[in-house]
Design an enzyme around this catalytic site. Structure first.
Site, PDB file in Angstrom:
ATOM      1  N   ARG A 122       0.847  -1.196   0.000  1.00 45.41           N
ATOM      2  CA  ARG A 122       0.000   0.000   0.000  1.00 45.41           C
ATOM      3  C   ARG A 122       0.879   1.242   0.000  1.00 45.41           C
ATOM      4  O   ARG A 122       1.804   1.362   0.795  1.00 45.41           O
ATOM      5  CB  ARG A 122      -0.935   0.007   1.215  1.00 45.41           C
ATOM      6  CG  ARG A 122      -1.939  -1.142   1.168  1.00 45.41           C
ATOM      7  CD  ARG A 122      -2.934  -1.113   2.282  1.00 45.41           C
ATOM      8  NE  ARG A 122      -3.781  -2.296   2.236  1.00 45.41           N
ATOM      9  CZ  ARG A 122      -4.700  -2.614   3.127  1.00 45.41           C
ATOM     10  NH1 ARG A 122      -4.915  -1.807   4.161  1.00 45.41           N
ATOM     11  NH2 ARG A 122      -5.424  -3.710   3.002  1.00 45.41           N
ATOM     12  N   ARG A 138       2.292   0.977  10.307  1.00 47.65           N
ATOM     13  CA  ARG A 138       1.814   1.351   8.968  1.00 47.65           C
ATOM     14  C   ARG A 138       2.975   1.233   7.986  1.00 47.65           C
ATOM     15  O   ARG A 138       3.830   2.107   7.912  1.00 47.65           O
ATOM     16  CB  ARG A 138       1.254   2.775   8.999  1.00 47.65           C
ATOM     17  CG  ARG A 138       0.425   3.161   7.787  1.00 47.65           C
ATOM     18  CD  ARG A 138      -0.135   4.562   7.943  1.00 47.65           C
ATOM     19  NE  ARG A 138      -1.045   4.655   9.057  1.00 47.65           N
ATOM     20  CZ  ARG A 138      -2.350   4.363   9.001  1.00 47.65           C
ATOM     21  NH1 ARG A 138      -2.872   3.968   7.872  1.00 47.65           N
ATOM     22  NH2 ARG A 138      -3.115   4.481  10.072  1.00 47.65           N
ATOM     23  N   GLU A 158      -6.732  -1.062  15.292  1.00 49.28           N
ATOM     24  CA  GLU A 158      -7.337  -1.960  14.303  1.00 49.28           C
ATOM     25  C   GLU A 158      -6.380  -3.076  13.905  1.00 49.28           C
ATOM     26  O   GLU A 158      -5.201  -2.845  13.636  1.00 49.28           O
ATOM     27  CB  GLU A 158      -7.727  -1.169  13.056  1.00 49.28           C
ATOM     28  CG  GLU A 158      -8.351  -2.028  11.965  1.00 49.28           C
ATOM     29  CD  GLU A 158      -8.472  -1.320  10.632  1.00 49.28           C
ATOM     30  OE1 GLU A 158      -8.573  -2.038   9.613  1.00 49.28           O
ATOM     31  OE2 GLU A 158      -8.425  -0.073  10.596  1.00 49.28           O
ATOM     32  N   SER A 162     -10.581  -6.056   9.638  1.00 51.86           N
ATOM     33  CA  SER A 162     -11.793  -5.408   9.134  1.00 51.86           C
ATOM     34  C   SER A 162     -12.524  -6.428   8.285  1.00 51.86           C
ATOM     35  O   SER A 162     -11.938  -7.013   7.366  1.00 51.86           O
ATOM     36  CB  SER A 162     -11.425  -4.167   8.305  1.00 51.86           C
ATOM     37  OG  SER A 162     -12.569  -3.420   7.975  1.00 51.86           O
ATOM     38  N   ARG A 204       0.804  -6.577  12.502  1.00 55.46           N
ATOM     39  CA  ARG A 204       0.134  -5.956  13.652  1.00 55.46           C
ATOM     40  C   ARG A 204      -0.140  -6.978  14.750  1.00 55.46           C
ATOM     41  O   ARG A 204      -0.104  -6.651  15.932  1.00 55.46           O
ATOM     42  CB  ARG A 204      -1.155  -5.273  13.208  1.00 55.46           C
ATOM     43  CG  ARG A 204      -0.897  -4.019  12.387  1.00 55.46           C
ATOM     44  CD  ARG A 204      -2.127  -3.144  12.271  1.00 55.46           C
ATOM     45  NE  ARG A 204      -1.830  -1.924  11.533  1.00 55.46           N
ATOM     46  CZ  ARG A 204      -2.640  -0.881  11.452  1.00 55.46           C
ATOM     47  NH1 ARG A 204      -3.822  -0.919  12.073  1.00 55.46           N
ATOM     48  NH2 ARG A 204      -2.311   0.191  10.763  1.00 55.46           N
TER      49      ARG A 204
END
Length: 426
Positions: free
Chosen positions: A264, A279, A351, A354, A393
């Site tokens: 990403r 991130r 988070e 999802s 994560r």
């Protein structure tokens, strides 16, 4: 993309719903003008086609009688020119309508709370109790610097910011987590393990709605005339497996899972989570995808969320489950649950998964269908996707929640079979 019928027969209602739930302003006037022009051109084109057919038939009849057909042939040529102009104009109008439609987000399910941002998300439940420490808690970066396990400087040297090198026992822990997750989902939750390309064509990115709206978030390659994209999630590859197919009803729901690299660009996120591995441009994730019939998809969503929760439960990591509000959902989602894991160093939940039901928003682009068992007619499937989980994560959460005063990290029992029975890394 939305059902075109919503923009044709329920335009005002659809625009109001999008404004209320998504804060999205649909240019109703532009759509109405284009739709009016489309109908006009379609009618004219059909009339011209009928007229050309009639005149062409008359030419044949006149020739059979030995009559002069020059005037008729000139008329047919003129009709052909007009028809070609109309077809080009119609294609242009349809392209403009399509351009508008491709930028319209999905309409949220009626059970989704209306809200502007993450502050309006609804907490559904919590699991586990955050651990109390009798020593100063370190974050994953400080823990990872031990023995050079976690090396952001080496990652930056090789590739730039937001890349990290892992070494030794931490690299082993990271690998163990990915294998544990994919084994859990395939052995206990019924997913079919897939190994999929991480480099895909534009049709695949279009099918799962990354293109055209989110191109700036993607990494792309160009070799000659061939442009391909690095996947931001294995959802892209897995969901596109059903592109341009008609599934048997008995085969659904399909449950597919993959452990893959993800990429990403994180456009617009600079300055956020710059420390450590929260991130990254490159990371690994175990992705779950389900393909279901329309009437079953919301039950499948609840099931999928439970599968993601089971990973955290088996690892003993405290977390909370949130139902995202309309303003915080992804572009393609009709309903989304987030799982947030407890990070002791930040004293907050972050988070880690999802899970979303996209209904037929993706499948309309994909032309992914199922044959109705009674009518035998094809109908669009519903597509669902969920993180099961983000490996990096999850590693961060394990490091921080299982840290010891001496800087070592206890290995959760569920991971020990993947770590040569090691009880800690030190």
């Amino acid at each position: 993309m939305l059902d075109p019928a919503l923009l044709r027969s329920r335009l005002a209602e659809t625009a109001a719903r999008l404004k209320e739930t998504r804060g999205f302003t649909l240019d109703v006037g532009a759509v109405e003008a284009l739709e009016s022009r489309r109908k006009q051109l379609s009618t004219e084109t059909q009339e011209l086609q009928n007229l050309r057919n009639t005149r062409s038939k008359a030419i044949g009849q006149a020739k059979a009688k030995g009559e002069d057909v020059a005037a008729l042939m000139a008329e047919v040529a003129g009709i052909g020119d007009k028809l070609k102009a109309n077809e080009l104009a119609l294609a242009d109008v349809q392209a403009k309508l399509s351009d508008i439609a491709l930028l319209i987000p999905n309409i949220p399910h009626e059970s989704v709370p209306v809200g502007k941002d993450e502050s309006d998300n609804r907490e559904i439940s919590r699991w586990g109790t955050p651990r109390s420490f009798d020593f100063d808690v370190k974050d994953h970066v400080d823990l990872g610097e031990r023995h050079g396990w976690l090396d952001g400087e080496a990652g930056a040297k090789l590739s730039g910011a937001r890349f990290t090198v892992m070494r030794g026992q931490l690299a082993q822990l990271h690998r163990a987590l990915g294998q544990f997750m994919i084994d859990l989902h395939t052995r206990e939750h019924g997913y079919l393990e897939c190994n999929v390309p991480v480099l895909v064509n534009s049709d695949s990115m279009f099918g799962t709605t990354q293109l055209p709206k989110f191109e700036e978030d993607l990494f792309a390659t160009q070799v000659g005339d061939s442009r391909r994209y690095l996947i931001p999630t294995a959802e892209v590859s897995l969901t596109n497996l059903v592109r341009d197919t008609i599934q048997d009803a008995d085969a659904l729901p399909l449950r597919l899972a993959a452990h893959s690299l993800c990429f990403r660009a994180e456009a617009g996120s600079y300055g956020r989570d710059v420390r450590g591995m929260i991130r990254q441009h490159q990371f690994e994730k175990v992705e779950m995808v389900q393909v279901a019939r329309a009437g079953d998809s919301y039950a499948q969503l609840e099931e999928m969320v439970g599968h993601a929760e089971k990973v955290l439960q088996k690892l003993g990591l405290p977390y909370r489950k949130l139902l995202l509000c309309t303003g915080d959902m992804g572009f393609q989602s009709s309903k989304t649950y987030d799982l947030e894991v407890w990070l002791p160093s930040q004293q907050t939940y972050r988070e880690i998964s999802s899970c979303s039901n996209c209904e037929d928003f993706q499948s309309r682009r994909l032309q992914a269908r199922v044959r109705h068992p009674e009518t035998n007619k094809p109908e669009l499937v519903h597509t669902l996707n969920g993180s099961g989980l983000a490996v990096g994560r999850t590693m961060i959460a394990v490091m921080e929640n299982y840290q010891n005063a001496d800087g070592s990290i206890t290995v959760p029992e569920a991971l020990r079979p993947y770590m040569a029975s090691a009880e800690k890394i030190a």
